[in-house]
Design a protein around this motif. Structure first.
Motif, short mmCIF file in Angstrom:
data_model
loop_
_atom_site.label_atom_id
_atom_site.label_comp_id
_atom_site.label_asym_id
_atom_site.label_seq_id
_atom_site.Cartn_x
_atom_site.Cartn_y
_atom_site.Cartn_z
N GLY A 48 0.81 -1.21 0.00
CA GLY A 48 0.00 0.00 0.00
C GLY A 48 0.85 1.26 0.00
O GLY A 48 0.51 2.26 -0.67
N ILE A 49 1.96 1.23 0.73
CA ILE A 49 2.86 2.39 0.76
C ILE A 49 3.41 2.67 -0.63
O ILE A 49 3.45 3.81 -1.10
CB ILE A 49 4.01 2.14 1.76
N PHE A 50 3.85 1.61 -1.32
CA PHE A 50 4.48 1.80 -2.62
C PHE A 50 3.47 2.03 -3.75
O PHE A 50 3.84 2.51 -4.82
CB PHE A 50 5.40 0.61 -2.94
N LYS A 51 2.22 1.69 -3.50
CA LYS A 51 1.19 1.96 -4.50
C LYS A 51 0.47 3.28 -4.22
O LYS A 51 -0.45 3.65 -4.95
CB LYS A 51 0.20 0.80 -4.55
N GLY A 52 0.90 3.98 -3.15
CA GLY A 52 0.39 5.31 -2.88
C GLY A 52 -0.90 5.38 -2.10
O GLY A 52 -1.43 6.48 -1.88
N ASN A 82 18.32 -2.81 -3.58
CA ASN A 82 17.24 -2.81 -2.59
C ASN A 82 15.93 -2.30 -3.20
O ASN A 82 14.87 -2.90 -3.02
CB ASN A 82 17.62 -1.93 -1.39
N LEU A 83 16.01 -1.20 -3.96
CA LEU A 83 14.81 -0.66 -4.59
C LEU A 83 14.32 -1.59 -5.70
O LEU A 83 13.11 -1.82 -5.84
CB LEU A 83 15.09 0.74 -5.15
N ASN A 84 15.25 -2.13 -6.49
CA ASN A 84 14.86 -3.06 -7.56
C ASN A 84 14.14 -4.28 -6.99
O ASN A 84 13.16 -4.76 -7.57
CB ASN A 84 16.09 -3.51 -8.35
N PHE A 85 14.63 -4.78 -5.86
CA PHE A 85 14.01 -5.93 -5.22
C PHE A 85 12.58 -5.61 -4.77
O PHE A 85 11.65 -6.40 -5.01
CB PHE A 85 14.84 -6.38 -4.02
N ILE A 86 12.40 -4.47 -4.13
CA ILE A 86 11.07 -4.08 -3.64
C ILE A 86 10.11 -3.88 -4.82
O ILE A 86 8.95 -4.31 -4.77
CB ILE A 86 11.15 -2.80 -2.79
N MET A 87 10.59 -3.25 -5.89
CA MET A 87 9.73 -3.01 -7.05
C MET A 87 9.29 -4.34 -7.68
O MET A 87 8.12 -4.51 -8.05
CB MET A 87 10.46 -2.15 -8.07
N LYS A 88 10.20 -5.28 -7.77
CA LYS A 88 9.86 -6.59 -8.34
C LYS A 88 8.94 -7.35 -7.40
O LYS A 88 7.98 -8.01 -7.84
CB LYS A 88 11.14 -7.39 -8.60
N LYS A 89 9.20 -7.26 -6.10
CA LYS A 89 8.40 -7.97 -5.10
C LYS A 89 6.93 -7.55 -5.16
O LYS A 89 6.02 -8.40 -5.03
CB LYS A 89 8.97 -7.70 -3.71
N PHE A 90 6.68 -6.26 -5.38
CA PHE A 90 5.32 -5.75 -5.35
C PHE A 90 4.79 -5.37 -6.73
O PHE A 90 3.76 -4.70 -6.84
CB PHE A 90 5.24 -4.56 -4.39
N GLY A 91 5.49 -5.79 -7.78
CA GLY A 91 5.01 -5.60 -9.14
C GLY A 91 4.92 -4.15 -9.56
O GLY A 91 3.97 -3.74 -10.25
#
Length: 268
Positions: free
Chosen positions: A91-95, A123-132
């Motif tokens: 939810g944080i990364f999807k705003g 670290n950012l690449n991992f989070i972006m991939k983890k949450f699509g």
């Protein structure tokens, strides 16, 4: 981890020396493509596009899983919110989640500031991939410049949520680890949307080993050295007992752990 591994190798073989550069993962791949690096230590295998480029140029390479790592979530010690779920992180990364109050904080209602070491970091690449995620536009995100600076920023800003590789704070014997860990909390993360207290895990070594920590990831060393040389020597060192013990000391879990055998004899 890398510092301790190659320094241990140089201590064992004093005539060897490594020129180590710390770069975003895509730049590490580019260095290997230009033959400017023998090895790349990354938290992912090469993408299909990168593989095509290597194949088109006839470059052979070998990826080797060496350890299980975790992305640790750091908060300021004054922040009472020490637990979070994957759904809340998404939810944080999807705003949709923008403040600490939306995470249930009654005493901490400021906007959440996301802090990473680099705009192109693993670290950012991992989070972006983890949450699509395809991008992070519109997010309240700050690039500190290094993992150490992420830690420093979180110490100074109570509303920050920092993301770092866990080895920076997991080596209990390193003086730097003790220094960096002061003034911080490491959040517990749960995979279940409605977890019980026992469903939250921190990136401790045992929880990395059994993959219980939801934000665990693999660490790879990728070598383009297809002959016996300095690079392949370091890879072999890492995969043997000494290298695995160094990785374990850093708080990560080695891909090939060193098993201690104890023989008990009954004297008659």
């Amino acid at each position: 981890m890398l510092d301790q591994v190659y320094q241990a190798y140089e201590h064992t073989f004093p005539e060897t020396h490594f020129d180590v550069r710390y770069l975003p993962e895509h730049q590490a791949a580019a260095f290997m493509l230009k033959d400017s690096a023998r090895l790349a230590f990354v938290t992912r295998e090469f993408t299909s596009e990168e593989q095509k480029v290597f194949k088109s140029k006839g470059i052979k390479y070998n990826p080797q899983h060496i350890a299980t790592d975790g992305v640790a979530l750091l908060i300021n010690r004054s922040n009472p919110d020490t637990l979070i779920t994957l759904e809340q992180i998404s939810g944080i990364f999807k705003g949709t989640v923008k403040t600490w109050a939306q995470l249930g904080s009654a005493s901490h209602a400021e906007d959440i500031v996301l802090v990473f070491d680099n705009a192109n970091s693993s670290n950012l690449n991992f989070i972006m991939k983890k949450f699509g995620l395809s991008d992070v536009k519109g997010l309240n995100i700050f690039s500190a410049g290094s993992n150490k600076k992420v830690i420093e920023y979180v110490k100074q800003h109570p509303n920050a949520l920092g993301f770092i590789g866990v080895s920076w704070i997991s080596d209990g014997e390193a003086p730097l680890t003790a220094e960096l860990s002061q003034g911080l909390r490491v959040m517990g993360v749960a995979e279940k949307p409605n977890p019980a207290k026992e469903d939250y895990y921190q990136p401790f070594q045992d929880d990395l080993k059994w993959r219980r920590y939801p934000l665990h990831r693999k660490v790879y060393v990728i070598s383009r050295e297809m002959h016996s040389g300095l690079g392949s020597g370091l890879v072999n060192y890492i995969m043997r007992d000494v290298g695995s013990l160094v990785i374990e000391k850093c708080g990560l879990w080695p891909a090939k752990p060193f098993n201690r055998e104890v023989i008990l004899k009954k004297e008659i």
